[in-house]
Motif scaffolding. Structure first.
Motif, PDB file in Angstrom:
ATOM      1  N   ALA A   1      -0.944  14.884  45.853  1.00 29.73           N
ATOM      2  CA  ALA A   1       0.416  14.716  45.334  1.00 29.73           C
ATOM      3  C   ALA A   1       0.381  14.068  43.953  1.00 29.73           C
ATOM      4  CB  ALA A   1       1.253  13.872  46.300  1.00 29.73           C
ATOM      5  N   PHE A   2      -0.486  13.072  43.790  1.00 29.01           N
ATOM      6  CA  PHE A   2      -0.629  12.427  42.479  1.00 29.01           C
ATOM      7  C   PHE A   2      -1.130  13.408  41.437  1.00 29.01           C
ATOM      8  CE2 PHE A   2      -3.983  10.526  39.725  1.00 29.01           C
ATOM      9  CZ  PHE A   2      -3.134   9.990  38.768  1.00 29.01           C
ATOM     10  N   MET A   3      -2.091  14.233  41.783  1.00 28.88           N
ATOM     11  CA  MET A   3      -2.636  15.193  40.823  1.00 28.88           C
ATOM     12  C   MET A   3      -1.568  16.165  40.330  1.00 28.88           C
ATOM     13  SD  MET A   3      -6.404  16.023  42.430  1.00 28.88           S
ATOM     14  CE  MET A   3      -7.741  14.842  42.273  1.00 28.88           C
ATOM     15  N   VAL A   4      -0.775  16.689  41.254  1.00 30.24           N
ATOM     16  CA  VAL A   4       0.284  17.623  40.865  1.00 30.24           C
ATOM     17  C   VAL A   4       1.347  16.907  40.043  1.00 30.24           C
ATOM     18  CG1 VAL A   4       2.115  19.138  41.727  1.00 30.24           C
ATOM     19  CG2 VAL A   4      -0.117  19.121  42.849  1.00 30.24           C
ATOM     20  N   PHE A   5       1.719  15.701  40.462  1.00 33.04           N
ATOM     21  CA  PHE A   5       2.717  14.921  39.722  1.00 33.04           C
ATOM     22  C   PHE A   5       2.214  14.591  38.328  1.00 33.04           C
ATOM     23  CE2 PHE A   5       4.534  10.680  38.655  1.00 33.04           C
ATOM     24  CZ  PHE A   5       5.862  11.069  38.519  1.00 33.04           C
ATOM     25  N   ASN A   6       0.957  14.240  38.216  1.00 31.01           N
ATOM     26  CA  ASN A   6       0.371  13.897  36.921  1.00 31.01           C
ATOM     27  C   ASN A   6       0.394  15.089  35.968  1.00 31.01           C
ATOM     28  OD1 ASN A   6      -1.078  11.865  35.276  1.00 31.01           O
ATOM     29  ND2 ASN A   6      -2.761  13.328  35.400  1.00 31.01           N
ATOM     30  N   VAL A   7       0.110  16.266  36.499  1.00 30.51           N
ATOM     31  CA  VAL A   7       0.169  17.476  35.678  1.00 30.51           C
ATOM     32  C   VAL A   7       1.608  17.727  35.216  1.00 30.51           C
ATOM     33  CG1 VAL A   7      -0.094  19.981  35.691  1.00 30.51           C
ATOM     34  CG2 VAL A   7      -1.866  18.553  36.697  1.00 30.51           C
ATOM     35  N   TRP A   8       2.558  17.591  36.147  1.00 31.23           N
ATOM     36  CA  TRP A   8       3.955  17.852  35.809  1.00 31.23           C
ATOM     37  C   TRP A   8       4.458  16.925  34.698  1.00 31.23           C
ATOM     38  CZ3 TRP A   8       8.076  20.522  35.123  1.00 31.23           C
ATOM     39  CH2 TRP A   8       9.311  19.888  34.938  1.00 31.23           C
ATOM     40  N   ILE A   9       4.223  15.623  34.842  1.00 30.16           N
ATOM     41  CA  ILE A   9       4.747  14.694  33.843  1.00 30.16           C
ATOM     42  C   ILE A   9       4.018  14.839  32.502  1.00 30.16           C
ATOM     43  CG2 ILE A   9       5.660  13.033  35.499  1.00 30.16           C
ATOM     44  CD1 ILE A   9       3.185  11.374  35.261  1.00 30.16           C
ATOM     45  N   SER A  10       2.758  15.276  32.533  1.00 25.63           N
ATOM     46  CA  SER A  10       2.043  15.530  31.278  1.00 25.63           C
ATOM     47  C   SER A  10       2.667  16.709  30.535  1.00 25.63           C
ATOM     48  CB  SER A  10       0.565  15.817  31.557  1.00 25.63           C
ATOM     49  OG  SER A  10      -0.072  14.705  32.135  1.00 25.63           O
ATOM     50  N   VAL A  11       2.972  17.767  31.282  1.00 22.81           N
ATOM     51  CA  VAL A  11       3.602  18.942  30.673  1.00 22.81           C
ATOM     52  C   VAL A  11       5.017  18.600  30.213  1.00 22.81           C
ATOM     53  CG1 VAL A  11       4.451  21.287  31.101  1.00 22.81           C
ATOM     54  CG2 VAL A  11       2.208  20.584  31.974  1.00 22.81           C
ATOM     55  N   GLU A  12       5.768  17.908  31.053  1.00 28.64           N
ATOM     56  CA  GLU A  12       7.147  17.542  30.702  1.00 28.64           C
ATOM     57  C   GLU A  12       7.167  16.636  29.476  1.00 28.64           C
ATOM     58  OE1 GLU A  12      11.040  15.586  30.757  1.00 28.64           O
ATOM     59  OE2 GLU A  12       9.089  14.602  30.997  1.00 28.64           O
ATOM     60  N   ASP A  13       6.172  15.746  29.366  1.00 31.11           N
ATOM     61  CA  ASP A  13       6.058  14.865  28.202  1.00 31.11           C
ATOM     62  C   ASP A  13       5.939  15.646  26.897  1.00 31.11           C
ATOM     63  OD1 ASP A  13       6.350  12.303  29.071  1.00 31.11           O
ATOM     64  OD2 ASP A  13       4.360  11.643  28.469  1.00 31.11           O
ATOM     65  N   HIS A  14       5.232  16.762  26.955  1.00 34.13           N
ATOM     66  CA  HIS A  14       4.985  17.563  25.758  1.00 34.13           C
ATOM     67  C   HIS A  14       5.963  18.729  25.598  1.00 34.13           C
ATOM     68  CE1 HIS A  14       1.092  15.488  26.245  1.00 34.13           C
ATOM     69  NE2 HIS A  14       0.958  15.641  24.946  1.00 34.13           N
ATOM     70  N   SER A  15       6.877  18.874  26.543  1.00 33.56           N
ATOM     71  CA  SER A  15       7.739  20.058  26.574  1.00 33.56           C
ATOM     72  C   SER A  15       8.644  20.178  25.358  1.00 33.56           C
ATOM     73  CB  SER A  15       8.598  20.044  27.846  1.00 33.56           C
ATOM     74  OG  SER A  15       9.529  18.970  27.804  1.00 33.56           O
ATOM     75  N   GLY A  16       9.033  19.041  24.791  1.00 31.98           N
ATOM     76  CA  GLY A  16       9.966  19.077  23.672  1.00 31.98           C
ATOM     77  C   GLY A  16      11.416  19.176  24.111  1.00 31.98           C
ATOM     78  N   TYR A  17      11.676  19.041  25.412  1.00 26.96           N
ATOM     79  CA  TYR A  17      13.045  19.128  25.930  1.00 26.96           C
ATOM     80  C   TYR A  17      13.537  17.757  26.393  1.00 26.96           C
ATOM     81  CZ  TYR A  17      12.965  24.196  25.737  1.00 26.96           C
ATOM     82  OH  TYR A  17      12.913  25.492  25.281  1.00 26.96           O
ATOM     83  N   ASP A  18      14.816  17.556  26.219  1.00 30.55           N
ATOM     84  CA  ASP A  18      15.474  16.302  26.602  1.00 30.55           C
ATOM     85  C   ASP A  18      16.742  16.652  27.375  1.00 30.55           C
ATOM     86  OD1 ASP A  18      16.391  13.652  26.711  1.00 30.55           O
ATOM     87  OD2 ASP A  18      17.389  13.813  24.763  1.00 30.55           O
ATOM     88  N   PHE A  19      16.564  16.886  28.675  1.00 32.76           N
ATOM     89  CA  PHE A  19      17.693  17.244  29.531  1.00 32.76           C
ATOM     90  C   PHE A  19      18.329  15.983  30.118  1.00 32.76           C
ATOM     91  CE2 PHE A  19      14.947  21.095  29.942  1.00 32.76           C
ATOM     92  CZ  PHE A  19      15.848  22.020  29.417  1.00 32.76           C
ATOM     93  N   PRO A  20      19.598  16.051  30.519  1.00 35.49           N
ATOM     94  CA  PRO A  20      20.221  14.878  31.162  1.00 35.49           C
ATOM     95  C   PRO A  20      19.498  14.458  32.435  1.00 35.49           C
ATOM     96  CG  PRO A  20      21.890  16.485  30.503  1.00 35.49           C
ATOM     97  CD  PRO A  20      20.555  17.147  30.303  1.00 35.49           C
ATOM     98  N   TRP A  21      18.849  15.417  33.110  1.00 36.35           N
ATOM     99  CA  TRP A  21      18.143  15.102  34.356  1.00 36.35           C
ATOM    100  C   TRP A  21      16.655  14.807  34.133  1.00 36.35           C
ATOM    101  CZ3 TRP A  21      20.534  19.791  33.259  1.00 36.35           C
ATOM    102  CH2 TRP A  21      19.676  20.829  32.869  1.00 36.35           C
ATOM    103  N   SER A  22      16.229  14.739  32.904  1.00 38.93           N
ATOM    104  CA  SER A  22      14.843  14.345  32.626  1.00 38.93           C
ATOM    105  C   SER A  22      14.616  12.923  33.116  1.00 38.93           C
ATOM    106  CB  SER A  22      14.543  14.441  31.130  1.00 38.93           C
ATOM    107  OG  SER A  22      14.651  15.776  30.668  1.00 38.93           O
ATOM    108  N   MET A  23      13.390  12.623  33.542  1.00 35.28           N
ATOM    109  CA  MET A  23      13.109  11.320  34.157  1.00 35.28           C
ATOM    110  C   MET A  23      13.460  10.154  33.241  1.00 35.28           C
ATOM    111  SD  MET A  23       9.558  11.955  36.279  1.00 35.28           S
ATOM    112  CE  MET A  23       9.408  10.210  36.652  1.00 35.28           C
ATOM    113  N   HIS A  24      13.228  10.300  31.937  1.00 37.78           N
ATOM    114  CA  HIS A  24      13.506   9.188  31.029  1.00 37.78           C
ATOM    115  C   HIS A  24      15.001   8.918  30.890  1.00 37.78           C
ATOM    116  CE1 HIS A  24      13.372  12.840  28.472  1.00 37.78           C
ATOM    117  NE2 HIS A  24      14.406  12.286  27.887  1.00 37.78           N
ATOM    118  N   ASN A  25      15.838   9.906  31.250  1.00 36.16           N
ATOM    119  CA  ASN A  25      17.288   9.689  31.232  1.00 36.16           C
ATOM    120  C   ASN A  25      17.827   9.202  32.564  1.00 36.16           C
ATOM    121  OD1 ASN A  25      17.795  10.420  28.520  1.00 36.16           O
ATOM    122  ND2 ASN A  25      17.641  12.585  29.044  1.00 36.16           N
TER     123      ASN A  25
END
Length: 297
Positions: free
Chosen positions: A216-240
Motif C-alpha cells: 500500500a505504501f509503495m502504490v501511495f508513494n508512486v501516486w503522490i510522486s506523480v501528483e507532485d509533478h503533475s502540474g495540476y492544482d485541483f480543489p480536491w488535491s491533497m495540499h488543498n
C-alpha cells in the motif's frame, strides 16, 4: 497501616494490569481480513513473488502518469480543465512527453529489469502471514513510511543542490523542465532512481510493516510522486484538503522547479518550515480565483 490498606484495596487492579498488554485492548479482527484471505487463497503465488513489488510500482507509475498525460493533451482544448493547471501558459507538448517517457522506458529496461531479475533469482519468496493488519495499523504504517521517506529525501535533496558536482552529475537532469508534468517524476539519473527505490523498499522493513502495508505504501508513494509533478492544482488535491500547509503537493514542488533552492521536501511541509527553505506558493488560476472569492465573502 495505610500502606497495608491501600495495598489490599488496589492489588486486584494491579493484578489485572500485570497480566495484560496493550495488544489485548486492540481489536483482534481486522476489517481487511476478508480481503487479505481472498488474496492469499487466489493470488498466493503472485503475491509471494519477489517481482510483485516491482510490478505494482512500475505499472502504478505508468498508469497514474498516463492519466495525467491524457489531461495534459485535453487541457489546451478544454478551458475548464486548463485553468486548473498551475502554468496554463505552458502546454505540455508531444516532444516533452516522448523525451521523458523515452528515458523512463530506457531506465526500466536497462536498470530496473536486470535488478528485478536478480532479486527474483536470489531473494526468497515473500512470507504471507495469516492475519491481516488492522486498518489503523496499515494507515499508520503508510504514514510512517512516507514521513521517513520525506526526511531521507529532504537531506539527499539539499545535499545534491548545495554541492555543485553532485547537482551537475546526478540531479540536474530532473531540473531540465521548468514546468512539471507527470512524466517528469521519474525523469531522473540512474543514481537518484536507485536511491528512491532503495528507501521505498527499506523503510517498511525498518518500521516492520506487514507486507500488505508495504505494498500500500509503495502504490501511495508512486501516486503522490506523480501528483507532485503533475502540474495540476485541483480543489480536491491533497495540499488543498490537508490544512496548515502540512502537505506541500504539486504547488510546492512546482515552485521548487522554478526556485531550485527552495521547497526541498518531496511531500510534507514541516521540513522546509523547520529549516527555513520554504517559499511562497502559486495556485492554479481556478483555485486562486476561489480563494479570492472566499476572502470577499
Amino acid at each position: 497501616m495505610l500502606p497495608t490498606i491501600a495495598n489490599s484495596m488496589f492489588r486486584p487492579y494491579l493484578h489485572v494490569f500485570e497480566n495484560t498488554s496493550v495488544a489485548d485492548y486492540l481489536p483482534e479482527y481486522s476489517l481487511l481480513q476478508p480481503f487479505w484471505d481472498y488474496l492469499r487463497v487466489h493470488h498466493q503465488d503472485t503475491l509471494r513473488s519477489p517481482l510483485f513489488p516491482v510490478i505494482i510500482s512500475v505499472s502504478g507509475y505508468f498508469f497514474f502518469s498516463t492519466l495525467f498525460m491524457v489531461l495534459d493533451l485535453l487541457a489546451p482544448k478544454l478551458p475548464l480543465l486548463d485553468k486548473y493547471r498551475i502554468h496554463p501558459e505552458k502546454p505540455v507538448s508531444w516532444s516533452d512527453i516522448s523525451k521523458t517517457l523515452g528515458l523512463t522506458i530506457y531506465q526500466n529496461l536497462v536498470y530496473i529489469f536486470p535488478v528485478s531479475v536478480a532479486q527474483w533469482y536470489w531473494r526468497p519468496p515473500t512470507q504471507l502471514p495469516a492475519a491481516a493488519p488492522n486498518l489503523s495499523e496499515l494507515l499508520c504504517g503508510v504514514v510512517g513510511c512516507t514521513l521517513l521517506f520525506d526526511f531521507q529525501y529532504y537531506i539527499w535533496h539539499v545535499v545534491h543542490h548545495k554541492i555543485q558536482w553532485l547537482y551537475t552529475t546526478f540531479h540536474a537532469i530532473h531540473h531540465e523542465y521548468y514546468v512539471t508534468f507527470s512524466w517528469v517524476a521519474q525523469y531522473l539519473s540512474a543514481w537518484e532512481l536507485f536511491t528512491l527505490g532503495f528507501w521505498t523498499t527499506v523503510n517498511p522493513l525498518i518500521l516492520q510493516c506487514h507486507c500488505l502495508t508495504t505494498w500500500a505504501f509503495m502504490v501511495f508513494n508512486v501516486w503522490i510522486s506523480v501528483e507532485d509533478h503533475s502540474g495540476y492544482d485541483f480543489p480536491w488535491s491533497m495540499h488543498n484538503l490537508i490544512p496548515f500547509q502540512l502537505w506541500g503537493g504539486s504547488i510546492k514542488h512546482a515552485m521548487h522547479h522554478q526556485k531550485p533552492l527552495t521547497n526541498f521536501a518531496p511531500f510534507f511541509g514541516h521540513m522546509d518550515w523547520i529549516f527555513g527553505t520554504g517559499t511562497d506558493l502559486k495556485h492554479s488560476p481556478a483555485v486562486q480565483e476561489k480563494k479570492i472569492k472566499g476572502k470577499d465573502l
